[in-house]
Design an enzyme around this catalytic site. Structure first.
Site, PDB file in Angstrom:
ATOM      1  N   HIS A 329       0.857  -1.184   0.000  1.00  0.00           N
ATOM      2  CA  HIS A 329       0.000   0.000   0.000  1.00  0.00           C
ATOM      3  C   HIS A 329       0.890   1.230   0.000  1.00  0.00           C
ATOM      4  O   HIS A 329       1.837   1.317   0.784  1.00  0.00           O
ATOM      5  CB  HIS A 329      -0.872  -0.021   1.249  1.00  0.00           C
ATOM      6  CG  HIS A 329      -1.758   1.176   1.390  1.00  0.00           C
ATOM      7  ND1 HIS A 329      -1.822   1.923   2.543  1.00  0.00           N
ATOM      8  CD2 HIS A 329      -2.615   1.765   0.528  1.00  0.00           C
ATOM      9  CE1 HIS A 329      -2.687   2.911   2.381  1.00  0.00           C
ATOM     10  NE2 HIS A 329      -3.179   2.837   1.165  1.00  0.00           N
ATOM     11  N   SER A 330       0.630   2.173  -0.880  1.00  0.00           N
ATOM     12  CA  SER A 330       1.368   3.430  -0.984  1.00  0.00           C
ATOM     13  C   SER A 330       2.886   3.204  -0.950  1.00  0.00           C
ATOM     14  O   SER A 330       3.414   2.468  -1.773  1.00  0.00           O
ATOM     15  CB  SER A 330       0.858   4.454   0.021  1.00  0.00           C
ATOM     16  OG  SER A 330       1.512   4.383   1.246  1.00  0.00           O
TER      17      SER A 330
END
Length: 683
Positions: A329-330
């Protein structure tokens, strides 16, 4: 039949049946503790171990799909794969209603036994109004099987030494878990088909509610279990599949345990304290990642944690034969991307891919390199380059590290690097695809020079190797595209694929401020939309709902603000907003499900969402020839205000059924297992 009159049904002979126990564990600290039931299968397993008298020895029972061990004798539940406070475990039979939130709380095991004994006597002798005193000198009265009450002691202490009286507000007492409306979770299939490691992004908080990566991955896993039941029922019934295990990889804590937090504390300004603390914990991870000292710590932590978890998982699941995928994620996805681009494929795999081109061009290539070295007055290094089988294309991909490894001294190294950068700069301006793409001999060196090494501008770190080959890499809300651009990688070679991982999906919410697309870096001359992620309920498109939603939205938003907002977002995220654009076109496209079969019948201005995916777009080998960018459909009336802060867009992936379903669909496809019904709007 006999005519003897039956006894009247109102007076059944009292018969005592022992209470059925259910095992619970306690979640949360002292102030907010909550008792949570184990799943039925876990509870039965614990009860069986307990019944076998095994709680006398040190018996360990794996629960929750093997992610927690219960130490039966100590009555403790311990997380296996991550750090978490140990929770108390209890064999529960009697409960009373708590004061605060009306949730039932189990009595201790010893007092429950006393209650059960009193109950047994009362039932057998049919003598009620039994009074018991609890360990804390509170009074419990069994009025009858349906009415049992627990009284608070009232603190009257006089010189006569009072006895607890029956005053105070009574609490309801219940016997047996079936009488307290507890939500007993469904168990999980025992068989694990695939393992997915999930690497978190910036900071310890993974979503808008500041929950940890463990909690977010728990959500993701729970959604995946319900998606399997909804969309893979056939495969489940035929026992072709079990489930996918998702395990969190936590690197934030080890980075911030380097003492860097204390140093930051000293230099942080005291104003707007909370915000700054949040920033020290979050945004700063990005800066840390760009500094070589901490970048090394981060990649080491992520890789060693993923290797540790993998070994531990195999130890605990010796029969596991499935693949491993990774999701980030990110910032987590960027870390994984950098790790994956630096994995070394097994040598035999390299041989295959280059066999054809090497024979034709190797001699010519090495001659070219000799020419170049001669021009740079570095002929004495020809042998080194020949030994390393360097042709011109390889030379242009060289990094300083490579040249150092080859033993080229600093002076010559600088000259060569200068030459490489001057060549690649020129090549960037070249027409993509010139020389002719059909002439295989010329593609070899000419065309590919315009692509810089994908590792260009990466922080110079020693990238560790993973001890498995990931099947697929999923990036959620990922800034990879932006980081590559900032590092100077302007194009990704269409022939490039990650050395050890053949699949790559880039999934983002249209309003996620941190997410960037990848495909335009591979196919820069074509404008095309990302794939629209099919809705898990199979709802077709969002145009209609969105249209209604927009109409209902306040008028000022529609007056021009919406236009400017859209332009702003597009320039900001570079992610087109298919659903918003679609809203402005006619609805008739929605009406005919057959539209997708004949795209040529529609005029050109059909929204991208309907043209769905002309298979003409070739996005290269990064995802094995398949599309890479997938955009989530927004919910119909997600209000724009929330989105102006966009945090939610960035943190919405954990509970997104559509995201989970795409992950499951792609994972099971590698095993030849498909959804019960293809979702409308999917490929």
């Amino acid at each position: 039949s006999m005519a003897a009159p039956e006894p009247p049904p109102t007076e059944p002979t009292p018969r005592y049946e022992p209470v059925g126990p259910h095992w619970f564990f306690c979640r949360g600290g002292d102030a907010r503790e909550r008792w949570v039931p184990f799943s039925a299968q876990d509870s039965e397993r614990l009860e069986a171990a307990y019944g076998a008298g095994e709680d006398k020895e040190d018996v360990v029972v794996p629960t929750s799909g093997g992610r927690y061990d219960v130490y039966l004798k100590e009555r403790q539940r311990v997380a296996v794969y991550w750090e978490e406070e140990v929770s108390e475990v209890r064999r529960c039979t009697w409960f009373y209603k708590g004061d605060k939130d009306n949730k039932y709380i189990p009595y201790s095991e010893s007092f429950s036994e006393e209650l059960e004994e009193a109950y047994m006597i009362a039932v057998t002798l049919d003598e009620w109004k039994k009074k018991l005193e609890s360990p804390s000198r509170e009074i419990i009265i069994l009025h009858n099987p349906k009415l049992m009450v627990h009284y608070h002691p009232v603190a009257i202490s006089d010189d006569w030494g009072s006895t607890p009286t029956e005053q105070g507000r009574p609490r309801t007492v219940k016997r047996g878990v079936e009488n307290i409306a507890a939500e007993i979770p469904n168990g999980e299939p025992l068989q694990i088909d695939h393992l997915v490691f999930v690497v978190h992004g910036i900071g310890p908080a993974c979503d808008i509610r500041f929950r940890s990566i463990v909690q977010c991955v728990n959500d993701f896993r729970n959604v995946s279990l319900s998606m399997l039941q909804a969309h893979f029922k056939k495969a489940q019934e035929q026992q072709q599949i079990g489930r996918v295990e998702f395990l969190p990889v936590n690197w934030h804590s080890s980075l911030h345990s380097t003492g860097v937090d204390v140093d930051l504390e000293r230099i942080t300004l005291p104003s707007i304290n909370r915000l700054r603390h949040f920033i020290n914990d979050t945004i700063l991870d990005v800066f840390f990642y760009n500094s070589s000292t901490y970048c090394q710590t981060i990649v080491d932590t992520v890789a060693s944690e993923m290797n540790r978890l993998y070994q531990l998982f195999l130890q605990r699941n010796p029969l596991f034969s499935g693949g491993v995928s990774i999701a980030g994620h990110s910032l987590g996805s960027l870390i994984l991307f950098d790790l994956l681009t630096n994995q070394k494929a097994a040598p035999e795999e390299d041989e295959h891919s280059d066999e054809g081109s090497r024979t034709t061009s190797s001699n010519r290539g090495i001659e070219e390199v000799k020419e170049i070295l001669k021009k740079l007055e570095l002929s004495e290094y020809c042998d080194v380059f020949e030994k390393e089988k360097m042709d011109r294309q390889a030379l242009l991909l060289c990094t300083e590290k490579n040249l150092k490894e080859m033993g080229i001294p600093l002076g010559p190294r600088m000259k060569i690097l200068h030459y490489i950068s001057s060549k690649t700069e020129v090549q960037h301006g070249a027409e993509p695809g010139s020389p002719s793409q059909h002439d295989p001999a010329s593609t070899d060196d000419g065309r590919n020079c315009q692509y810089r090494d994908i590792g260009l501008g990466q922080v110079s770190a020693n990238y560790p190797q993973l001890n498995y080959k990931p099947t697929i890499f999923f990036a959620f809300g990922s800034p990879i595209g932006m980081f590559l651009t900032v590092r100077g990688v302007k194009r990704i070679n269409p022939n490039y694929s990650l050395p050890t991982c053949k699949g790559f999906f880039n999934i983002f919410h249209p309003f996620d401020p941190v997410a960037y697309r990848i495909e335009p870096m591979i196919v820069p001359d074509l404008e095309f939309e990302p794939m629209l992620l099919p809705h898990h309920k199979g709802r077709k498109r969002m145009h209609l709902e969105l249209k209604e939603g927009l109409t209902r939205m306040s008028v000022d938003l529609k007056n021009n603000l919406l236009g400017s907002l859209r332009v702003a977002w597009q320039s900001f995220t570079r992610a087109p907003l298919p659903a918003v654009e679609a809203a402005s076109t006619d609805a008739e496209a929605e009406a005919e499900p057959s539209v997708e079969k004949q795209p040529d019948t529609k005029p050109d201005e059909t929204p991208a969402a309907v043209k769905e995916e002309a298979p003409l777009i070739n996005v290269g080998r990064l995802n094995g020839g398949n599309r890479i960018d997938y955009v989530l459909q927004e919910k119909p009336i997600e209000s724009f205000n929330e989105y102006l802060f966009a945090l939610q867009g960035h943190l919405c992936y954990w509970e997104s059924e559509d995201t989970v379903l795409l992950v499951l669909k792609e994972i099971y496809q590698t095993q030849g297992i498909t959804l019960d019904q293809p979702l409308p709007g999917s490929q």
